[in-house]
Motif scaffolding. Structure first.
Motif, PDB file in Angstrom:
ATOM      1  N   PHE A 142      15.904  -2.556 -19.895  1.00 11.93           N
ATOM      2  CA  PHE A 142      16.590  -3.811 -19.600  1.00 11.93           C
ATOM      3  C   PHE A 142      17.188  -3.831 -18.201  1.00 11.93           C
ATOM      4  O   PHE A 142      17.106  -4.837 -17.494  1.00 11.93           O
ATOM      5  N   TYR A 143      17.777  -2.727 -17.765  1.00 13.41           N
ATOM      6  CA  TYR A 143      18.558  -2.741 -16.517  1.00 13.41           C
ATOM      7  C   TYR A 143      17.667  -2.846 -15.288  1.00 13.41           C
ATOM      8  O   TYR A 143      17.922  -3.641 -14.390  1.00 13.41           O
ATOM      9  N   ASP A 144      16.615  -2.010 -15.218  1.00 15.38           N
ATOM     10  CA  ASP A 144      15.789  -2.002 -14.012  1.00 15.38           C
ATOM     11  C   ASP A 144      14.288  -1.950 -14.307  1.00 15.38           C
ATOM     12  O   ASP A 144      13.483  -1.682 -13.408  1.00 15.38           O
ATOM     13  N   GLY A 145      13.908  -2.204 -15.554  1.00 16.78           N
ATOM     14  CA  GLY A 145      12.496  -2.197 -15.903  1.00 16.78           C
ATOM     15  C   GLY A 145      11.940  -0.839 -16.268  1.00 16.78           C
ATOM     16  O   GLY A 145      10.795  -0.727 -16.704  1.00 16.78           O
ATOM     17  N   ASN A 146      12.751   0.214 -16.101  1.00 12.71           N
ATOM     18  CA  ASN A 146      12.315   1.563 -16.426  1.00 12.71           C
ATOM     19  C   ASN A 146      12.788   1.928 -17.828  1.00 12.71           C
ATOM     20  O   ASN A 146      13.999   2.018 -18.072  1.00 12.71           O
ATOM     21  N   PRO A 147      11.875   2.150 -18.774  1.00 10.48           N
ATOM     22  CA  PRO A 147      12.300   2.439 -20.153  1.00 10.48           C
ATOM     23  C   PRO A 147      13.037   3.765 -20.298  1.00 10.48           C
ATOM     24  O   PRO A 147      13.695   3.984 -21.309  1.00 10.48           O
ATOM     25  N   SER A 148      12.967   4.612 -19.287  1.00  9.89           N
ATOM     26  CA  SER A 148      13.675   5.897 -19.339  1.00  9.89           C
ATOM     27  C   SER A 148      15.066   5.823 -18.716  1.00  9.89           C
ATOM     28  O   SER A 148      15.802   6.809 -18.737  1.00  9.89           O
ATOM     29  N   ASN A 149      15.408   4.683 -18.147  1.00 15.28           N
ATOM     30  CA  ASN A 149      16.688   4.566 -17.450  1.00 15.28           C
ATOM     31  C   ASN A 149      17.862   4.590 -18.423  1.00 15.28           C
ATOM     32  O   ASN A 149      17.845   3.959 -19.472  1.00 15.28           O
ATOM     33  N   HIS A 150      18.904   5.361 -18.037  1.00 20.06           N
ATOM     34  CA  HIS A 150      20.155   5.398 -18.790  1.00 20.06           C
ATOM     35  C   HIS A 150      21.214   4.604 -18.040  1.00 20.06           C
ATOM     36  O   HIS A 150      21.350   4.746 -16.825  1.00 20.06           O
ATOM     37  N   PHE A 151      21.969   3.813 -18.757  1.00 19.59           N
ATOM     38  CA  PHE A 151      23.043   3.035 -18.146  1.00 19.59           C
ATOM     39  C   PHE A 151      24.090   2.729 -19.216  1.00 19.59           C
ATOM     40  O   PHE A 151      23.810   2.745 -20.417  1.00 19.59           O
ATOM     41  N   ILE A 152      25.291   2.456 -18.764  1.00 22.60           N
ATOM     42  CA  ILE A 152      26.349   2.072 -19.701  1.00 22.60           C
ATOM     43  C   ILE A 152      26.059   0.669 -20.208  1.00 22.60           C
ATOM     44  O   ILE A 152      25.836  -0.259 -19.424  1.00 22.60           O
ATOM     45  N   SER A 153      26.030   0.514 -21.502  1.00 26.22           N
ATOM     46  CA  SER A 153      25.936  -0.801 -22.117  1.00 26.22           C
ATOM     47  C   SER A 153      26.960  -0.799 -23.230  1.00 26.22           C
ATOM     48  O   SER A 153      26.746  -0.212 -24.297  1.00 26.22           O
ATOM     49  N   SER A 154      28.093  -1.423 -22.971  1.00 23.56           N
ATOM     50  CA  SER A 154      29.230  -1.180 -23.852  1.00 23.56           C
ATOM     51  C   SER A 154      30.298  -2.260 -23.696  1.00 23.56           C
ATOM     52  O   SER A 154      30.373  -2.940 -22.665  1.00 23.56           O
ATOM     53  N   THR A 155      31.095  -2.389 -24.715  1.00 25.46           N
ATOM     54  CA  THR A 155      32.319  -3.166 -24.604  1.00 25.46           C
ATOM     55  C   THR A 155      33.430  -2.233 -24.120  1.00 25.46           C
ATOM     56  O   THR A 155      33.626  -1.157 -24.679  1.00 25.46           O
ATOM     57  N   TYR A 156      34.081  -2.613 -23.047  1.00 19.30           N
ATOM     58  CA  TYR A 156      35.318  -1.982 -22.603  1.00 19.30           C
ATOM     59  C   TYR A 156      35.245  -0.451 -22.431  1.00 19.30           C
ATOM     60  O   TYR A 156      35.970   0.296 -23.095  1.00 19.30           O
ATOM     61  N   PRO A 157      34.390   0.060 -21.533  1.00 19.43           N
ATOM     62  CA  PRO A 157      34.429   1.500 -21.263  1.00 19.43           C
ATOM     63  C   PRO A 157      35.791   1.908 -20.684  1.00 19.43           C
ATOM     64  O   PRO A 157      36.328   1.230 -19.805  1.00 19.43           O
ATOM     65  N   ILE A 158      36.329   2.991 -21.208  1.00 13.07           N
ATOM     66  CA  ILE A 158      37.611   3.529 -20.741  1.00 13.07           C
ATOM     67  C   ILE A 158      37.425   5.009 -20.451  1.00 13.07           C
ATOM     68  O   ILE A 158      36.842   5.738 -21.260  1.00 13.07           O
ATOM     69  N   ALA A 159      37.904   5.470 -19.301  1.00 15.03           N
ATOM     70  CA  ALA A 159      37.725   6.866 -18.907  1.00 15.03           C
ATOM     71  C   ALA A 159      39.035   7.460 -18.414  1.00 15.03           C
ATOM     72  O   ALA A 159      39.878   6.767 -17.831  1.00 15.03           O
ATOM     73  N   LEU A 160      39.180   8.755 -18.636  1.00 17.91           N
ATOM     74  CA  LEU A 160      40.323   9.518 -18.146  1.00 17.91           C
ATOM     75  C   LEU A 160      39.822  10.574 -17.172  1.00 17.91           C
ATOM     76  O   LEU A 160      38.703  11.095 -17.317  1.00 17.91           O
ATOM     77  N   LEU A 161      40.646  10.910 -16.185  1.00 20.45           N
ATOM     78  CA  LEU A 161      40.269  11.869 -15.154  1.00 20.45           C
ATOM     79  C   LEU A 161      41.286  12.999 -15.089  1.00 20.45           C
ATOM     80  O   LEU A 161      42.481  12.753 -14.923  1.00 20.45           O
ATOM     81  N   SER A 162      40.806  14.225 -15.234  1.00 20.88           N
ATOM     82  CA  SER A 162      41.705  15.366 -15.065  1.00 20.88           C
ATOM     83  C   SER A 162      41.852  15.716 -13.590  1.00 20.88           C
ATOM     84  O   SER A 162      42.806  16.380 -13.188  1.00 20.88           O
ATOM     85  N   LYS A 163      40.888  15.264 -12.783  1.00 22.38           N
ATOM     86  CA  LYS A 163      40.942  15.437 -11.328  1.00 22.38           C
ATOM     87  C   LYS A 163      41.062  14.039 -10.729  1.00 22.38           C
ATOM     88  O   LYS A 163      40.173  13.209 -10.920  1.00 22.38           O
ATOM     89  N   PRO A 164      42.119  13.740 -10.011  1.00 22.30           N
ATOM     90  CA  PRO A 164      42.325  12.361  -9.549  1.00 22.30           C
ATOM     91  C   PRO A 164      41.295  11.930  -8.514  1.00 22.30           C
ATOM     92  O   PRO A 164      40.742  12.740  -7.764  1.00 22.30           O
ATOM     93  N   VAL A 165      41.043  10.631  -8.484  1.00 16.45           N
ATOM     94  CA  VAL A 165      40.165  10.035  -7.487  1.00 16.45           C
ATOM     95  C   VAL A 165      40.940   8.991  -6.701  1.00 16.45           C
ATOM     96  O   VAL A 165      42.020   8.539  -7.116  1.00 16.45           O
ATOM     97  N   THR A 166      40.389   8.607  -5.556  1.00 14.37           N
ATOM     98  CA  THR A 166      41.024   7.589  -4.719  1.00 14.37           C
ATOM     99  C   THR A 166      40.193   6.313  -4.631  1.00 14.37           C
ATOM    100  O   THR A 166      40.677   5.304  -4.131  1.00 14.37           O
ATOM    101  N   ALA A 167      38.948   6.379  -5.097  1.00 12.09           N
ATOM    102  CA  ALA A 167      38.087   5.195  -5.059  1.00 12.09           C
ATOM    103  C   ALA A 167      37.082   5.256  -6.200  1.00 12.09           C
ATOM    104  O   ALA A 167      36.642   6.337  -6.594  1.00 12.09           O
ATOM    105  N   ILE A 168      36.732   4.080  -6.709  1.00  7.22           N
ATOM    106  CA  ILE A 168      35.761   3.947  -7.793  1.00  7.22           C
ATOM    107  C   ILE A 168      34.846   2.775  -7.466  1.00  7.22           C
ATOM    108  O   ILE A 168      35.301   1.725  -7.000  1.00  7.22           O
TER     109      ILE A 168
END
Length: 213
Positions: free
Chosen positions: A76-102
């Motif tokens: 669905f995402y790019d025409g490649n049946p092997s492609n993995h992508f997030i398809s979800s309601t409300y993904p939430i993530a936690l980081l043990s190592k902080p980031v400054t940009a996403i």
């Protein structure tokens, strides 16, 4: 001579004080870290060929854990049946190592809201990728945010948290603790600055001595 010493000293100090900028880590969801815990190296492991799977701890080695979110394998995402992508309601993530940009790509029929949180769960930054026809045509786009404060968590959601978003190519710019410690080249510059300061003091002392003789 004194002006030269001053210029070189200030240049050395200025270069030594320049921050080290970290490069973003790209997660395309096609591989997970191997035994070395680093993504993008020879021992990366291909993501399991599963139609739908929880993100959960797939990227825990990077300090990234999802408490909500699913990974889909489909064309669905790019025409490649092997492609993995997030398809979800409300993904939430936690980081043990902080980031400054996403940053993350989207191919969704809804507005995409990217929200960043500090270590106390308080919102510190947000960004919106607006779909001019929400619920209609899927919009390809990229949404990104940066924060002067360390980011320890993020969420991605549509205006209605029950709507599904399709997301890929997650970029995380990790806060670089080494930036607070001068690199060898910077240490050399600092040393040069200290040496020049010593020469300046010596020249000044000799100058005074010559004037009183």
């Amino acid at each position: 001579m004194k002006k030269l010493f001053c210029s070189l000293f200030l240049s050395a100090c200025g270069l030594a004080a320049m921050p080290a900028f970290a490069s973003p880590v790209l997660i395309d969801f096609e591989h997970v870290p191997g035994a070395d815990g680093v993504l993008g190296t020879a021992d990366d492991v291909p993501t399991a060929s599963t139609f739908l799977q929880p993100l959960d701890q797939l990227y825990a080695a990077l300090g990234l854990s999802f408490i909500q979110g699913t990974l889909l394998q489909a064309d669905f995402y790019d025409g490649n049946p092997s492609n993995h992508f997030i398809s979800s309601t409300y993904p939430i993530a936690l980081l043990s190592k902080p980031v400054t940009a996403i940053g993350i790509d989207s191919f969704s029929s809804w507005d995409v809201n990217l929200v960043a949180y500090d270590k106390n769960g308080q919102t510190i930054a947000s960004a919106l990728l607006a779909n001019p026809n929400p619920g209609g045509v899927n919009l390809r786009g990229h949404v990104t945010l940066t924060s002067a404060q360390d980011i320890y968590g993020f969420a991605i959601h549509a205006d209605d948290p029950n709507h599904i978003l399709n997301l890929d190519n997650l970029e995380l710019t990790f806060a670089d603790p080494a930036a607070a410690v001068p690199e060898p080249s910077s240490l050399a510059l600092i040393g040069l600055g200290v040496s020049l300061a010593g020469l300046m003091r010596r020249a000044k002392t000799q100058g005074k001595g010559g004037g009183t003789a």
